[in-house]
Scaffold this motif. Structure first.
Motif, PDB file in Angstrom:
ATOM      1  N   ALA F  60      84.894  27.302 -13.417  1.00 30.01           N
ATOM      2  CA  ALA F  60      84.148  26.778 -12.537  1.00 30.01           C
ATOM      3  C   ALA F  60      82.435  26.653 -12.913  1.00 30.01           C
ATOM      4  CB  ALA F  60      84.327  27.571 -11.242  1.00 30.01           C
ATOM      5  N   TYR F  61      82.311  27.508 -13.959  1.00 30.53           N
ATOM      6  CA  TYR F  61      80.954  27.740 -14.449  1.00 30.53           C
ATOM      7  C   TYR F  61      80.579  26.390 -15.481  1.00 30.53           C
ATOM      8  CZ  TYR F  61      81.599  32.592 -13.303  1.00 30.53           C
ATOM      9  OH  TYR F  61      82.024  33.684 -12.792  1.00 30.53           O
ATOM     10  N   HIS F 224      81.255  47.861 -14.877  1.00 30.64           N
ATOM     11  CA  HIS F 224      81.939  46.613 -15.322  1.00 30.64           C
ATOM     12  C   HIS F 224      82.801  46.854 -16.393  1.00 30.64           C
ATOM     13  CE1 HIS F 224      79.400  44.398 -12.260  1.00 30.64           C
ATOM     14  NE2 HIS F 224      78.231  45.097 -12.592  1.00 30.64           N
ATOM     15  N   ILE F 236      74.141  45.977 -18.187  1.00 34.72           N
ATOM     16  CA  ILE F 236      74.156  44.516 -17.435  1.00 34.72           C
ATOM     17  C   ILE F 236      75.429  44.459 -16.907  1.00 34.72           C
ATOM     18  CG2 ILE F 236      72.498  43.745 -19.456  1.00 34.72           C
ATOM     19  CD1 ILE F 236      74.802  41.922 -20.166  1.00 34.72           C
ATOM     20  N   SER F 238      78.492  41.880 -15.353  1.00 33.83           N
ATOM     21  CA  SER F 238      79.395  40.745 -15.880  1.00 33.83           C
ATOM     22  C   SER F 238      78.740  39.509 -15.287  1.00 33.83           C
ATOM     23  CB  SER F 238      80.828  40.973 -15.642  1.00 33.83           C
ATOM     24  OG  SER F 238      80.917  40.938 -13.959  1.00 33.83           O
ATOM     25  N   LYS F 239      78.139  39.577 -14.276  1.00 34.60           N
ATOM     26  CA  LYS F 239      77.494  38.370 -14.077  1.00 34.60           C
ATOM     27  C   LYS F 239      76.262  37.753 -14.943  1.00 34.60           C
ATOM     28  CE  LYS F 239      76.777  36.501  -9.280  1.00 34.60           C
ATOM     29  NZ  LYS F 239      76.636  36.721  -7.924  1.00 34.60           N
ATOM     30  N   GLU F 240      75.668  38.816 -15.342  1.00 31.27           N
ATOM     31  CA  GLU F 240      74.455  38.416 -16.477  1.00 31.27           C
ATOM     32  C   GLU F 240      75.099  38.238 -17.746  1.00 31.27           C
ATOM     33  OE1 GLU F 240      71.324  41.411 -16.823  1.00 31.27           O
ATOM     34  OE2 GLU F 240      70.492  40.556 -18.628  1.00 31.27           O
ATOM     35  N   LEU F 242      78.110  36.706 -18.523  1.00 31.85           N
ATOM     36  CA  LEU F 242      78.591  35.384 -18.327  1.00 31.85           C
ATOM     37  C   LEU F 242      77.288  34.239 -18.262  1.00 31.85           C
ATOM     38  CD1 LEU F 242      81.278  36.021 -15.476  1.00 31.85           C
ATOM     39  CD2 LEU F 242      81.871  35.212 -17.814  1.00 31.85           C
ATOM     40  N   THR F 276      88.362  41.392 -17.528  1.00 30.20           N
ATOM     41  CA  THR F 276      87.100  40.736 -17.771  1.00 30.20           C
ATOM     42  C   THR F 276      86.847  40.239 -19.247  1.00 30.20           C
ATOM     43  OG1 THR F 276      85.967  42.125 -16.159  1.00 30.20           O
ATOM     44  CG2 THR F 276      84.405  41.366 -17.870  1.00 30.20           C
ATOM     45  N   LYS F 279      88.444  36.886 -19.642  1.00 33.20           N
ATOM     46  CA  LYS F 279      87.454  35.794 -18.939  1.00 33.20           C
ATOM     47  C   LYS F 279      86.494  35.564 -19.926  1.00 33.20           C
ATOM     48  CE  LYS F 279      85.033  34.369 -14.698  1.00 33.20           C
ATOM     49  NZ  LYS F 279      84.951  34.548 -13.385  1.00 33.20           N
ATOM     50  N   ARG F 282      87.834  33.200 -22.626  1.00 33.92           N
ATOM     51  CA  ARG F 282      87.691  31.977 -22.115  1.00 33.92           C
ATOM     52  C   ARG F 282      86.454  31.124 -21.965  1.00 33.92           C
ATOM     53  NH1 ARG F 282      88.847  30.939 -15.801  1.00 33.92           N
ATOM     54  NH2 ARG F 282      86.759  31.361 -15.961  1.00 33.92           N
TER      55      ARG F 282
END
Lengths: 293, 293, 293, 293, 293, 293
Positions: F60-61, F224, F236, F238-240, F242, F276, F279, F282
């Motif tokens: 979705a990113y 994380h 950091i 996992s949002k950062e 990604l 994680t 992901k 991916r």
């Protein structure tokens, strides 16, 4: 007579909703503040109740069902954190009441010190009381690092009160040299390492007598009960413990009360210890409650 | 101003503070880099020491106390990560020194390969050395996927060095067909599955001889030692292992050194494996150290 | 013949071997007997030391190395299990001694009640003492279910002693309504939810004053410190806590002592909590010890 | 015939790459949606395969190597989550195909209900089929809280189909009173608590008959198999289970298929249960596959 | 209206003992049989209740206490294992009853499919219903591997029923391409990755409307909620989720019911997920129940 | 080119069955024998593959699906346990082959030392190679306790080879003082603590250049990624991470290969770290593989 929902308000499977009509009363004693090693047995009673839902209501060993016995689950006694003396007093007071109401006390620890006030109360009612004690440890210390209220002392305290010759320990594999020597000198019975065979010899000698039975879950080998404060290799199997319970059930002694202590769920992710404890409780209910005489 | 090591003993309980005065020396060999399956035994020695605080100082089996033996805990040999050859050399050198100082070596693994340099050093001092080996696995490979330095090879190496007829394995339940065949052809003793009964037969034949004893914790069933690299069902109980240790203690062999290897704490949240290992070490100390002759 | 403490350091990494020459003293207060929820913080100090071996000796935040500060690790104070009053007395007595010797006290809990006797002793030496308190919980109760000695009471006790206007709490997100109201009425500083930003405002007002700083690890979000007795969502990140420590380091206050409490290793298999705690301790050492003034 | 890689595409150690040439076929049945207690056995097959890499290829019990048998690992049947009826139909259809191709079916559960469609398919091919069933539980319910498709019912279903006198249960220690009574009335064989000794008596009476064998891992004591949905104390050891498998291997019955069910890895951090299951599978392969007759 | 004690009879802290007098009703929906990955959320409700004992009764965020709201804990709906259709029907029927009695439904999952029958029942009462959905996943599938009853479908089902323009999803970071495309085409609101900021924009547009709010705990980053079936990195913090709940509390929408689903305790030994869930529930009770309008 | 199924033969979700047709190749480097702290990353690649089944195939990113890239999963390189030199040689040889076949190498560790031979091989093909390195640790040591082959050295080795000015480290928060000093002196780029913002500045300066990217999972905060050898607070989210991956995806650099190392599943019961990691892989596949230029 139902305590505040101290940790969890759930009840042991098939508990009777009514105190007055019940023959036995289950209660938790969620105290672990005097233990010298790993704490956590305060959560034992709640977890044992929680997993009891997975139990069959029928015992294939005793050919009996839980419906045949009426027992009330009173919840956990709201013991004050960090105050052993007040905790002990509250327990004794509660057992006094249970005995006044002619209930069979069926306790869940908590650390082993909780058995001391129970046994003390029992002795007030049954002056010819004997104790059967299954444990890895002697628990015969007078004090622990200066503290007379310690999980290492309950058997010494009761032996001092009712006379060491009335105390029978089984499965013992750890203790101080002085504890074993004292027991020998004063004529207290200690069966080392095993439970079932020595029990078979002792039981006939106790025929007709009122007996309180206290089981520390660590009498089991750590393989069978990893979830306890002090694991100690070389213990008995759960098969032997179950057989010992059944041996008592068919003996001629009067079982006037019992407890199971030292289940500490956090050390056992598989929850086998709590599950085993709940099965042991079921067998106690089916095999012992109606032997009060 | 240094407090007693209340919970975190960096040393095994009741260790003697002085190397020179000690009869035995405890040391860790924190190596796990050649294992083919689950690593983590590098943390075995530290965890065994840590939990030893929970041990009684008295053995109800042997009726002896830790005060009766002087042993020094030297800590962990600082083995270089990922370098098996240099690690082995460091261990051998260290044991040479211990033997020169007439100490009883009491080692903690680490993976089983650490026993190889120890046994090699022992043989230099005791040319008529025999080995007693308790393990789930034969450990008789010549190499593992091309590597001659592997946790699957230590018994083969020592058998090649001292002669296979001087090596006695017990409790074995896993290995390659070729390993069993080789053992049979060269006359090495392998008792499959059991330890206590075959040991009773072997011990008299070793009377008076210097024997080094190496125990892989996985000789125990996984139920009794889940915290190890390679668990293997069908093993012995901790009760049988303790009885085997005591059988040796009362035999006529000379025990000149011993080790306990492959405790990997991360795989056992209940810490029963480390606790059992620390109890085994206590029994080794009380039962074996003063049998050096 | 004593090897380096390769894996199991009984002492915090790089501790100085000599008490007299040290500026600061690290000590454990392994008490968890008054906690109302999950016990286990008695094992916090030992595990923090054990994992400190994994720390870098250099702080990339402060550009300093542990060699630049001399600190002695005194081990754990041998507190008597289950006796809060005697435990508290022993701690106070010990801190009195440290302060008499002009050492910077750097304590590890244990439950938060252990900070009470430390702060009491600090106040005897520094009459103009202020307290900085980072925590998820107010800890402002007068008693817990009848017990005045409880892990929910230390901040109330010190506020009563030194005056509530001298106490500054940060990161608070849980407490009873009465506790927040009391704080408001008496003018005690409470910053809810956040630490860094409100701290930046408070620090200049404390310039030059002696300040004792007590950190409950649960000021961190459970994501950053799952291994504690009472986890409480909505906390700060370890990044914010580190930045707060550094903010204090560059401020003009005098830091005269500090502690870190409530690490309970059993609830965190990954050991991230103990590792984080050991890093926090390193930053305290490098950033605060030499600000005693 | 290779299924989609439902959870993990790995295969049991030494599997043959070719379906056509294989004597036996391993397949997973990753269903756990009807269990009444703890789910998670859907991950059993994948984990058993994963840890099989740690197995020796040689059995020291049977003196045989995996190379001596050709077996294909078909992966997991892609059962539809939450749909027991369609799952059962898919399994039956698959087994029909295996039997048409004259393969020995070697299944891995999943919950015990998966054995029902397998046994049904077996009966279509072998009208004189007998069942050997090792389990802690009777599994003789007609339904569970209204659901006829439940993990508590498979043995009742097969007994109804092939006649209860053709069903032999061993190791049973839990069930409802009605289940035991029904078994007694209709002449179904139930050996309580033990497996090996009663099996020795039953096997000669089944000589020459085609027998399907279904093993619920919870026939083992929780000490030996903590990783399962419903742990039940008082079970047999892995040593006894291995010996029972070997007793069957040397008997005169025809083993026409078998399964091992109820491994739920999440409840066993040490992975001893999956490791034990993979060893049991190896012994089934070496001892039973070529006894199809 | 109190269900049988399906897994554990405990209740959420401070629950009102009387159904009739209560404004809201808490109930568990212990279903996990259609999940495609890791099961275990059936134990979510029981564990959330169990740990709720550790909660403060006061919210420092909302400045309210649990005593200010009357809510009854009805226990777990006794859903039939492995039967999704009957489970869904039972849930719908139960919510119909709650709404007829004008109670605020406060549900605990279980898997997300349980929200479907709840939302369906809500729509019968509130024809202008809108849905606020916080989740890592779109949950917009029509079926999963052929099964229309799946934990991947509830939002699609409700969007089909009430119109996709009435459904507002937040925090979404995973789904099939087709799901995102469908949402876009039909005008359904999806805020990717974040919750708080987009929520602030949406809330004013819903002023005065009845809104049902369903929160999948996996909207949180795995760091904040490891104990769930499908962890997915890149999620929001518990701080943001709490702030979002409070944002709704002070908005002008009417909250007519809500749920929290997918807590699976077995995957989180620290129990932070269940503790966080119980705190979220407390904030829902204090912030939303009396906004029913 | 398909390796033996070293630990588990499963493949990353949606892998292409054919090596020749694939643009990228995934391979595991299951080595952990030089780590100085907690081993276990040898099981990282297998676990990442296993849990990849839980991934959505769509990002979705990036609004892309895995079907849009062809990648082959070659399994794990069968590295010889305990032999770092031979392991490194095998890896280099394998990457040489991949590059000769014009494949994009996508590696999974294992410890960070495995990146060294990969980068070395890359440099042979791309003389103007730059390295982007995300990590908590500098990894700039020359040796560790005498061993030049150590998980603390790979970045130093590649910096020496390609020139330190071509190496860009991000997120660094731990290392020796000497490492930071050396980097400063020789002009190597180190961004402390953060990744995304400094990366935005660096990327334009690398436009058009071939870049190899190595990510140590411990660049994430332990919250994380608890499942790694050396956890280090202050990392950091996992949002950062990604967002950083996506920032690179839309930059003008040529990504010619990448790896993700140090996932050690045993330290994370929730499996969030492996999930994680899968992901992240991916997003690497979808964002980077076709930027090779």
């Amino acid at each position: 007579m139902r305590f505040d929902e101290a940790y969890s308000g759930n009840v042991f499977i098939k508990s009777h909703p009514n105190y007055e009509e019940s023959e036995a009363v289950i209660y938790g004693m969620p105290m672990d503040w005097t233990v010298s090693y790993r704490p956590g047995s305060r959560f034992g009673p709640a977890r044992i109740r929680e997993v009891s839902i997975g139990l069959e209501e029928y015992s294939a060993y005793l050919d009996r069902e839980l419906d045949e016995v009426k027992y009330y689950d009173a919840g956990d006694i709201p013991l004050p954190f960090g105050n052993p003396q007040r905790s002990i007093d509250m327990i004794e007071e509660y057992i006094d009441q249970l005995l006044a109401d002619d209930k069979y006390p069926l306790g869940m620890g908590g650390e082993h010190l909780v058995s001391w006030p129970v046994m003390k109360a029992m002795y007030k009612k049954y002056p010819d009381l004997a104790i059967i004690h299954m444990d890895a440890h002697t628990d015969l210390r007078d004090e622990y690092e200066g503290e007379p209220l310690s999980h290492s002392t309950p058997i010494k305290k009761i032996a001092d009160l009712i006379g060491p010759k009335n105390v029978y320990s089984f499965g013992i594999r750890s203790g101080m040299k002085e504890e074993f020597q004292w027991a020998k000198e004063v004529g207290m019975h200690i069966s080392k390492f095993d439970v079932l065979e020595p029990l078979k010899e002792v039981l006939p000698t106790l025929a007709g007598r009122p007996v309180y039975i206290t089981i520390d879950i660590d009498v089991l080998d750590p393989a069978h009960a990893p979830g306890t404060g002090t694991v100690d290799a070389g213990g008995i199997t759960s098969k032997e413990l179950l057989a010992s319970i059944h041996e008592i059930a068919k003996s001629d002694i009067r079982v006037v009360g019992s407890d199971l202590v030292e289940v500490a769920p956090i050390y056992d992710n598989s929850e086998q210890t709590a599950n085993t404890a709940s099965k042991i409780l079921r067998e106690m209910i089916l095999g012992w409650v109606q032997k009060k005489g």
